[in-house]
Write a protein that holds these residues in place. Structure first.
Motif, PDB file in Angstrom:
ATOM      1  N   PRO A  39      16.817 -10.662   0.521  1.00 29.02           N
ATOM      2  CA  PRO A  39      15.947  -9.993  -0.462  1.00 29.02           C
ATOM      3  C   PRO A  39      15.800  -8.503  -0.219  1.00 29.02           C
ATOM      4  N   ASN A  40      15.700  -8.086   1.048  1.00 28.38           N
ATOM      5  CA  ASN A  40      15.600  -6.657   1.339  1.00 28.38           C
ATOM      6  C   ASN A  40      16.898  -5.930   1.009  1.00 28.38           C
ATOM      7  N   VAL A  41      18.042  -6.578   1.266  1.00 28.22           N
ATOM      8  CA  VAL A  41      19.327  -5.953   0.948  1.00 28.22           C
ATOM      9  C   VAL A  41      19.475  -5.769  -0.563  1.00 28.22           C
ATOM     10  N   LEU A  42      19.078  -6.783  -1.332  1.00 27.26           N
ATOM     11  CA  LEU A  42      19.180  -6.681  -2.786  1.00 27.26           C
ATOM     12  C   LEU A  42      18.265  -5.583  -3.335  1.00 27.26           C
ATOM     13  N   LEU A  43      17.009  -5.611  -2.929  1.00 31.90           N
ATOM     14  CA  LEU A  43      16.072  -4.597  -3.420  1.00 31.90           C
ATOM     15  C   LEU A  43      16.452  -3.211  -2.916  1.00 31.90           C
ATOM     16  N   GLY A  44      16.900  -3.123  -1.656  1.00 31.31           N
ATOM     17  CA  GLY A  44      17.299  -1.826  -1.120  1.00 31.31           C
ATOM     18  C   GLY A  44      18.490  -1.241  -1.850  1.00 31.31           C
ATOM     19  N   SER A  45      19.454  -2.067  -2.218  1.00 29.26           N
ATOM     20  CA  SER A  45      20.622  -1.575  -2.954  1.00 29.26           C
ATOM     21  C   SER A  45      20.217  -1.041  -4.326  1.00 29.26           C
ATOM     22  N   VAL A  46      19.358  -1.803  -5.007  1.00 29.62           N
ATOM     23  CA  VAL A  46      18.886  -1.336  -6.326  1.00 29.62           C
ATOM     24  C   VAL A  46      18.067  -0.062  -6.175  1.00 29.62           C
ATOM     25  N   GLY A  47      17.213   0.010  -5.157  1.00 30.48           N
ATOM     26  CA  GLY A  47      16.403   1.203  -4.949  1.00 30.48           C
ATOM     27  C   GLY A  47      17.228   2.432  -4.631  1.00 30.48           C
ATOM     28  N   MET A  48      18.274   2.285  -3.822  1.00 32.98           N
ATOM     29  CA  MET A  48      19.139   3.424  -3.504  1.00 32.98           C
ATOM     30  C   MET A  48      19.896   3.903  -4.735  1.00 32.98           C
ATOM     31  N   LEU A 104      11.679   3.512  -1.839  1.00 31.53           N
ATOM     32  CA  LEU A 104      12.711   3.980  -2.768  1.00 31.53           C
ATOM     33  C   LEU A 104      12.258   3.790  -4.213  1.00 31.53           C
ATOM     34  N   PHE A 105      11.704   2.612  -4.515  1.00 24.93           N
ATOM     35  CA  PHE A 105      11.210   2.371  -5.872  1.00 24.93           C
ATOM     36  C   PHE A 105      10.028   3.283  -6.195  1.00 24.93           C
ATOM     37  N   GLY A 106       9.168   3.549  -5.204  1.00 25.30           N
ATOM     38  CA  GLY A 106       7.992   4.385  -5.452  1.00 25.30           C
ATOM     39  C   GLY A 106       8.349   5.788  -5.873  1.00 25.30           C
ATOM     40  N   ALA A 155       0.826  -1.203   0.000  1.00 25.95           N
ATOM     41  CA  ALA A 155       0.000   0.000   0.000  1.00 25.95           C
ATOM     42  C   ALA A 155       0.865   1.259   0.000  1.00 25.95           C
ATOM     43  N   TYR A 156       1.969   1.238   0.749  1.00 25.19           N
ATOM     44  CA  TYR A 156       2.835   2.415   0.791  1.00 25.19           C
ATOM     45  C   TYR A 156       3.537   2.628  -0.543  1.00 25.19           C
ATOM     46  N   LEU A 157       3.892   1.547  -1.236  1.00 24.91           N
ATOM     47  CA  LEU A 157       4.494   1.677  -2.564  1.00 24.91           C
ATOM     48  C   LEU A 157       3.562   2.414  -3.513  1.00 24.91           C
ATOM     49  N   PHE A 158       2.296   1.994  -3.570  1.00 30.04           N
ATOM     50  CA  PHE A 158       1.347   2.659  -4.458  1.00 30.04           C
ATOM     51  C   PHE A 158       1.073   4.091  -4.002  1.00 30.04           C
ATOM     52  N   ALA A 159       1.085   4.340  -2.686  1.00 30.46           N
ATOM     53  CA  ALA A 159       0.856   5.691  -2.190  1.00 30.46           C
ATOM     54  C   ALA A 159       1.972   6.632  -2.637  1.00 30.46           C
ATOM     55  N   VAL A 160       3.224   6.179  -2.541  1.00 33.10           N
ATOM     56  CA  VAL A 160       4.355   7.010  -2.967  1.00 33.10           C
ATOM     57  C   VAL A 160       4.319   7.228  -4.475  1.00 33.10           C
ATOM     58  N   VAL A 161       3.990   6.183  -5.230  1.00 29.81           N
ATOM     59  CA  VAL A 161       3.899   6.327  -6.686  1.00 29.81           C
ATOM     60  C   VAL A 161       2.824   7.342  -7.059  1.00 29.81           C
TER      61      VAL A 161
END
Length: 406
Positions: free
Chosen positions: A351-360, A298-300, A56-62
């Motif tokens: 998984p969070n470290v991988l996605l977080g690195s890409v998002g940053m 970060l992705f949002g 929900a927060y992802l869509f809210a930021v987008v």
């Protein structure tokens, strides 16, 4: 926050719709009432709170950054010297607060919701089973919906506790089971209230058919057969895997004690080792999985700030792909942890470290580039800059009078 609450309600509604088949069995068995509709919905949604909040927060930021970008306000912020990294601090601060809420829900409400759903179904099944025995079971009448079986008794006593010439066979939905129990007498002992309701058949015979290509019939004589009626009914409603996943209903303290006791057990069987690995992963996952609310934020921001010429649907498609990639990573590392290939702690957080690195990295790219530039375009990637071709370095033209010219 309005966009977050709206997205949270929509996602919860989707989860409820996905569980309608499961809930329809409850409503058909127990009847439609406010209690039978509202409470199961509540108990089913609570275990998913730790996952619905990040989505929900992802869509809210987008939605928020997409609106800023579409109205030209993001360009005005950049012109005023307010870069994306400054607004990201507010987004990440709110994400940290939501992480605390989601982690607390995963640790406490997930187990509570599972326990309450099982207890709710148990209470309802006790009442329904009691009514079935007292009112539906009659002498000389085939009862074809008796816990998925067909039950027949030629004579039934007035108190519905003793039977004569009893037949018990699988119902129409039980295709994988092919057997029939015949007994000259039987009786029901125990009670629903005490949780030990049993059907006992004496001096009977059991007939079992072979597989589809094997037409042999096996016959077994028995002096006494005890059937736990309450357990059969509970497994029909709750599911046969409820006992195997019972550790998911434990409180944090109980789950930690369960893991220590299992780890201290000597000469564990392969099944116990697998159960221990699943319990360890669950313990770490309840803390690690909600952290995706920060990585998704970060992705949002990157997806929301897009070139208007590319259309609004691109951001929504990117958000859905982000959720899918996160889910695939989580399930892949979960399977590896349950197989013992990697430690449970690493499987929960990698998984969070991988996605977080890409998002940053994407946030860094979006912060330093104009909104119209693509963050992953080859010419904008720092690593490929030194290999970038800036123009034509060597051009040869034939001229009739001067020959070759550079």
């Amino acid at each position: 926050m309005p966009q977050f609450l709206s997205a949270l309600i929509i996602i919860c509604a989707i989860i409820v719709v996905s569980q309608l088949v499961r809930l329809s069995e409850v409503l058909v068995t127990f009847g439609i009432s406010v209690e039978n509709v509202f409470l199961p919905f509540l108990f089913i949604i609570l275990p998913f709170v730790s996952l619905t909040i990040p989505m929900a927060y992802l869509f809210a930021v987008v939605l928020t950054y997409g609106r800023l970008s579409a109205d030209g306000e993001y360009a005005a912020l950049l012109a005023a010297g307010y870069p994306l990294r400054r607004s990201a601090m507010i987004v990440l601060l709110l994400a940290a607060v939501l992480y605390g809420v989601a982690a607390s829900s995963a640790i406490n409400l997930e187990a509570w919701g599972r326990r309450e759903l099982v207890q709710f179904l148990y209470r309802k099944s006790q009442t329904e089973l009691d009514n079935m025995i007292k009112y539906k079971l009659q002498s000389g009448v085939f009862l074809d919906d008796f816990l998925g079986y067909v039950l027949y008794a030629e004579q039934v006593s007035q108190d519905h506790s003793h039977f004569e010439n009893v037949l018990l066979a699988p119902g129409g939905d039980m295709h994988k089971t092919s057997f029939t129990l015949l007994a000259p007498s039987g009786h029901i002992s125990g009670s629903v209230q005490t949780g030990d309701l049993r059907l006992t058949l004496t001096d009977g015979m059991a007939y079992a058919m072979g597989q589809k290509q094997d037409h042999t019939v096996s016959v077994v004589k028995f002096n006494r057969a005890d059937i736990d009626l309450l357990r059969i009914f509970r497994e029909q409603i709750v599911g046969a895997d409820a006992a195997e996943d019972d550790y998911r209903s434990l409180t944090p303290t109980e789950l930690r004690r369960f893991i220590r006791e299992m780890a201290a057990t000597a000469n564990r069987s392969p099944e116990q080792d697998a159960l221990l690995r699943r319990a360890k992963f669950l313990w770490h996952q309840r803390i690690a999985a909600p952290f995706s609310v920060i990585t998704f934020a970060l992705f949002g921001m990157v997806l929301g700030v897009s070139d208007p010429r590319r259309g609004k649907s691109t951001a929504y498609i990117g958000a859905i792909l982000t959720i899918m990639i996160g889910y695939v990573l989580m399930m892949a590392f979960k399977n590896w942890a349950e197989m013992g290939a990697i430690p449970a702690l690493a499987a929960a957080w990698v998984p969070n470290v991988l996605l977080g690195s890409v998002g940053m990295f994407l946030l860094y790219q979006k912060n330093r580039l104009p909104p119209s530039e693509g963050t992953l375009d080859p010419q904008n990637l720092p690593i490929l800059k030194k290999y970038k071709i800036t123009g034509v370095t060597n051009l040869k033209v034939r001229d009739k009078s001067e020959g070759f010219l550079k």
